[in-house]
Scaffold this motif. Structure first.
Motif, mmCIF file in Angstrom:
data_model
loop_
_atom_site.group_PDB
_atom_site.id
_atom_site.type_symbol
_atom_site.label_atom_id
_atom_site.label_comp_id
_atom_site.label_asym_id
_atom_site.label_seq_id
_atom_site.Cartn_x
_atom_site.Cartn_y
_atom_site.Cartn_z
ATOM 1 N N ALA A 1 0.831 -1.207 0.000
ATOM 2 C CA ALA A 1 0.000 0.000 0.000
ATOM 3 C C ALA A 1 0.864 1.256 0.000
ATOM 4 N N TYR A 12 -4.367 0.844 4.159
ATOM 5 C CA TYR A 12 -5.569 0.337 4.827
ATOM 6 C C TYR A 12 -5.205 0.179 6.290
ATOM 7 N N SER A 45 0.219 -12.157 3.461
ATOM 8 C CA SER A 45 -1.178 -12.533 3.650
ATOM 9 C C SER A 45 -2.005 -12.037 2.468
ATOM 10 N N SER A 55 -8.028 -11.674 4.222
ATOM 11 C CA SER A 55 -7.111 -10.625 4.655
ATOM 12 C C SER A 55 -7.459 -9.393 3.837
ATOM 13 N N SER A 100 -5.977 -6.698 2.784
ATOM 14 C CA SER A 100 -5.098 -6.257 1.703
ATOM 15 C C SER A 100 -5.126 -7.204 0.497
ATOM 16 N N ARG A 106 -6.614 -6.269 -3.014
ATOM 17 C CA ARG A 106 -5.936 -5.436 -4.019
ATOM 18 C C ARG A 106 -4.969 -6.211 -4.905
ATOM 19 N N SER A 132 -1.179 -7.622 12.147
ATOM 20 C CA SER A 132 -1.778 -6.330 11.784
ATOM 21 C C SER A 132 -3.172 -6.209 12.398
HETATM 22 O O1 PMV Z 1 -4.456 -7.314 5.173
HETATM 23 P P1 PMV Z 1 -3.984 -7.203 6.569
HETATM 24 O O2 PMV Z 1 -5.054 -7.488 7.557
HETATM 25 O O3 PMV Z 1 -2.713 -7.991 6.797
HETATM 26 O O4 PMV Z 1 -3.582 -5.638 6.839
HETATM 27 C C1 PMV Z 1 -2.625 -4.987 6.063
HETATM 28 C C2 PMV Z 1 -2.212 -3.724 6.700
HETATM 29 C C3 PMV Z 1 -1.043 -2.991 6.039
HETATM 30 O O5 PMV Z 1 -0.232 -3.861 5.294
HETATM 31 C C4 PMV Z 1 -0.165 -2.348 7.110
HETATM 32 C C5 PMV Z 1 -1.524 -1.852 5.148
HETATM 33 C C6 PMV Z 1 -2.059 -2.227 3.801
HETATM 34 O O6 PMV Z 1 -2.884 -1.456 3.287
HETATM 35 O O7 PMV Z 1 -1.639 -3.246 3.213
#
Ligand code: PMV
Length: 322
Positions: free
Chosen positions: A32, A36, A119, A151, A153, A156, A203
């Motif tokens: 990112a 997020y 993830s 997860s 992210s 995307r 996270s």
């Molecule tokens: O997808 P998760 O729950 O692992 O959260 C990702 C959080 C960040 O990597 C820090 C930010 C992002 O937008 O990927």
């Protein structure tokens, strides 16, 4: 409001039995540029904010899923930990027809759990693989919505280049999906592997703690939206890089000021942030971003790829450039 099961059924048209014995998928990870961070509704992983990412083409997760007598999973050649197996089976439960069990074999070509977003590629690949096993042809937008349940992210990871994940407004999550931006990125990203150990906080934990205890939590959504607007309006890497760095710095201030204080930086992280600032002060256009881990990702203009590769080689750090 929908449950996770109802949400999946809306997108897939209901539970289906597997159409083949096994299926395989590879999906890349993404980083990112505007993060997020925070959920507006946990059950469906609906985010508090929209986010913008860059896909690490060619770097991600290959997942093979096969019908089996019982659920099992292997990650990078080793049996999955109970915690990982639980996450994987909870996700597959959403697609499972009566009596079905799965063997999942997954390999990352990037370090797992080191803040290099494994993830994201992991759940994107698992989504693609289970849909292939079921013979379900779901448009990428729908796949993005499904992967999000594993997860956030991961939503995307389905397109190359720059990808925008809309937070959506609706409680049923049907307007919460990612889509690619037509714009060419115009930059490269160097992923620095400063530490490949497991992170002290997931996270999910860090999100909950920081947004419920940090004094900066109240201003995060509006500041993050300003960063996103600026990133979307940016027409050069200088503007985009500066916004991405500002966004990451704010996220890590939010974390540091929460109780308990959450700090992902290692000494090397601090050294590298300083080095980036010094390079920039010396006229080299380069910016950093940082996820929920100690590793940094550097953004720089495409035309400087060779110069940056040479600079990094001289520093004795492990890295790859996308
Ligand atoms: O997808 P998760 O729950 O692992 O959260 C990702 C959080 C960040 O990597 C820090 C930010 C992002 O937008 O990927």
């Amino acid at each position: 409001m929908l449950t996770r099961g109802q949400y999946v059924e809306r997108i897939t048209g209901g539970r289906q039995a597997a159409r083949s014995d096994s299926a395989e998928a590879f999906m890349p990870s993404n980083i990112a540029l505007v993060k997020y961070w925070g959920k507006r509704r946990g059950e469906l992983n609906l985010p508090l904010v929209s986010s913008l990412s860059y896909t690490l083409e060619g770097y991600g997760t290959k997942t093979r899923i096969a019908l089996a007598d019982r659920d099992s999973a292997e990650l990078n050649g080793k049996p999955a930990t109970d915690e990982d197996l639980k996450k994987i089976t909870a996700f597959l439960d959403l697609f499972r027809a009566p009596g079905e069990h799965y063997r999942v074999v997954t390999e990352n070509n990037i370090p797992t759990a080191a803040g290099v977003a494994s993830s994201a590629s992991g759940f994107a690949a698992l989504t693609s693989a289970i849909l292939a096993l079921k013979g379900l042809e779901i448009p990428l937008k729908g796949q993005s919505m499904l992967a999000r349940l594993g997860s956030g992210s991961a939503a995307r990871s389905f397109w190359p280049g720059l990808v925008l994940w809309h937070k959506g407004e609706r409680d049923d999550g049907m307007d919460c999906y990612a889509e690619p931006l037509a714009r060419a990125p115009g930059f490269c990203m160097a992923v620095l592997l400063l530490d490949q150990g497991k992170k002290p906080w997931s996270s999910r934990q860090a999100m909950e703690i920081s947004l419920s205890t940090s004094p900066l939590a109240a201003e995060w959504p509006a500041a993050q939206q300003r960063h996103l607007d600026a990133a979307l309006a940016a027409r050069d890497v200088e503007t985009l890089g500066a916004v991405a760095e500002e966004n990451a710095v704010l996220l890590h201030r939010l974390l540091a000021e929460s109780s308990p204080s959450i700090v992902f930086d290692l000494p090397e992280t601090t050294v590298w942030k300083q080095k980036v600032r010094e390079w920039r002060a010396g006229g080299l256009p380069v910016w950093f971003t940082q996820d929920a881990g100690p590793n940094l990702k550097l953004l720089f203009p495409l035309k400087n790829k060779e110069i940056m590769a040479e600079n990094l080689r001289g520093q004795g750090v492990d890295y790859f450039i996308v």
